[in-house]
Enzyme design. Structure first.
Site, PDB file in Angstrom:
ATOM      1  N   CYS A  96     -82.568  -7.568 -39.551  1.00  0.00           N
ATOM      2  CA  CYS A  96     -81.792  -7.476 -40.958  1.00  0.00           C
ATOM      3  C   CYS A  96     -82.767  -6.856 -41.834  1.00  0.00           C
ATOM      4  O   CYS A  96     -82.807  -5.492 -41.954  1.00  0.00           O
ATOM      5  CB  CYS A  96     -81.594  -8.910 -41.425  1.00  0.00           C
ATOM      6  SG  CYS A  96     -80.217  -8.748 -42.880  1.00  0.00           S
ATOM      7  N   HIS A 183     -78.086 -11.086 -36.851  1.00  0.00           N
ATOM      8  CA  HIS A 183     -79.336 -12.470 -36.925  1.00  0.00           C
ATOM      9  C   HIS A 183     -79.030 -12.934 -35.589  1.00  0.00           C
ATOM     10  O   HIS A 183     -78.736 -14.159 -35.576  1.00  0.00           O
ATOM     11  CB  HIS A 183     -79.144 -13.133 -38.189  1.00  0.00           C
ATOM     12  CG  HIS A 183     -79.501 -12.725 -39.215  1.00  0.00           C
ATOM     13  ND1 HIS A 183     -80.833 -12.741 -39.891  1.00  0.00           N
ATOM     14  CD2 HIS A 183     -79.139 -12.090 -40.471  1.00  0.00           C
ATOM     15  CE1 HIS A 183     -81.048 -12.107 -41.086  1.00  0.00           C
ATOM     16  NE2 HIS A 183     -79.769 -11.884 -41.391  1.00  0.00           N
ATOM     17  N   GLU A 185     -81.321 -15.023 -34.519  1.00  0.00           N
ATOM     18  CA  GLU A 185     -82.144 -16.356 -34.781  1.00  0.00           C
ATOM     19  C   GLU A 185     -81.392 -17.169 -35.588  1.00  0.00           C
ATOM     20  O   GLU A 185     -81.539 -18.513 -35.699  1.00  0.00           O
ATOM     21  CB  GLU A 185     -83.524 -15.920 -35.370  1.00  0.00           C
ATOM     22  CG  GLU A 185     -83.465 -15.774 -36.945  1.00  0.00           C
ATOM     23  CD  GLU A 185     -82.775 -14.307 -37.327  1.00  0.00           C
ATOM     24  OE1 GLU A 185     -82.947 -14.134 -38.659  1.00  0.00           O
ATOM     25  OE2 GLU A 185     -82.105 -13.674 -36.654  1.00  0.00           O
TER      26      GLU A 185
END
Length: 252
Positions: A96, A183, A185
């Site tokens: 990002c 993302h 994560e």
């Protein structure tokens, strides 16, 4: 392998208490893909930087609520550090904000997207297939939370995956860097909580409803992308080990 996590942002207090910090999310994600990985966090947001680009085997730049084109002093220092890594250090993974700040550091452009918010779960299509990707599927889905995008790709980078919303969705810089706008994560329950926080911030209802629909109807491929990140890092490390050592000054 020791991965230096360059922490460029903090999530909201309530969300951090429930889901953990950005570095903790990355450690959970990548440790599931490779339990042998080790991590060291540098809070570059607070101007805490490594002493050397060789201090860790690889580097990972997190997301941030800041925009890459704010050009704050710590961001300028981060850009200089990343250029140094690209020249003589270990590989970089950027997520990002990390995706954007590396592109900007290398001569690309980052701007607020005309399309508005990318929020919820987004699908991406492969545009190319580096050898470390193996038999990864042609399509994948990840959590997305961003208003900004890379609008001009820097020289030396190429697009690996894109979407209609985000043409520069995944970039590679040879064996030196892999960056992703979305993302991997962020688990869906974290994004669901974040969407409700953003709804309270006054984001328009259509964007929020679309994000809720995407979260309800689409699963993410975070585990597969984590495997790909580790594969990239392993390949990049082997390439660095196999690179010829320059002759010393004055040698024949």
């Amino acid at each position: 392998m020791l991965i230096g996590i360059l922490e460029a942002g903090r999530n909201r207090d309530r969300l951090r208490d429930k889901h953990g910090s950005y570095p903790e999310m990355f450690e959970r994600l990548l440790s599931r893909a490779d339990p042998s990985l080790r991590f060291k966090v540098y809070t570059v947001l607070d101007d805490v930087f490594p002493n050397s680009v060789e201090e860790c085997d690889a580097w990972l730049v997190t997301g941030s609520r800041y925009t890459a084109f704010d050009r704050l002093p710590w961001m300028l220092r981060l850009e200089a550090f990343l250029r140094d890594v690209m020249e003589r250090g270990g590989p970089i993974v950027g997520i990002c904000f990390g995706h954007q700040i590396l592109a900007q550091a290398m001569g690309g452009e980052v701007r607020r997207a005309n399309e508005g918010w990318g929020l919820g779960v987004h699908r991406y299509m492969l545009e190319s297939r580096p050898d470390w990707m193996g038999d990864a599927p042609d399509h994948f889905a990840l959590s997305a939370v961003h208003q900004d995008q890379v609008t001009r790709i820097p020289e030396g980078a190429s697009v690996v995956a894109s979407s209609t919303f985000c043409p520069a969705g995944v970039l590679v810089y040879g064996d030196k860097a892999l960056t992703i706008q979305a993302h991997p994560e962020f688990p869906k329950d974290y994004v669901a909580d974040l969407v409700e926080e953003l709804a309270g911030d006054g984001i328009d209802g259509r964007t929020i409803d679309d994000a809720r629909d995407r979260l309800a109807s689409l699963s993410t491929d975070s585990g597969m992308i984590a495997d790909q990140i580790v594969a990239f890092l392993r390949k990049a490390s082997r390439s660095a080990d196999e690179a010829p050592v320059p002759a010393s000054a004055g040698s024949a």
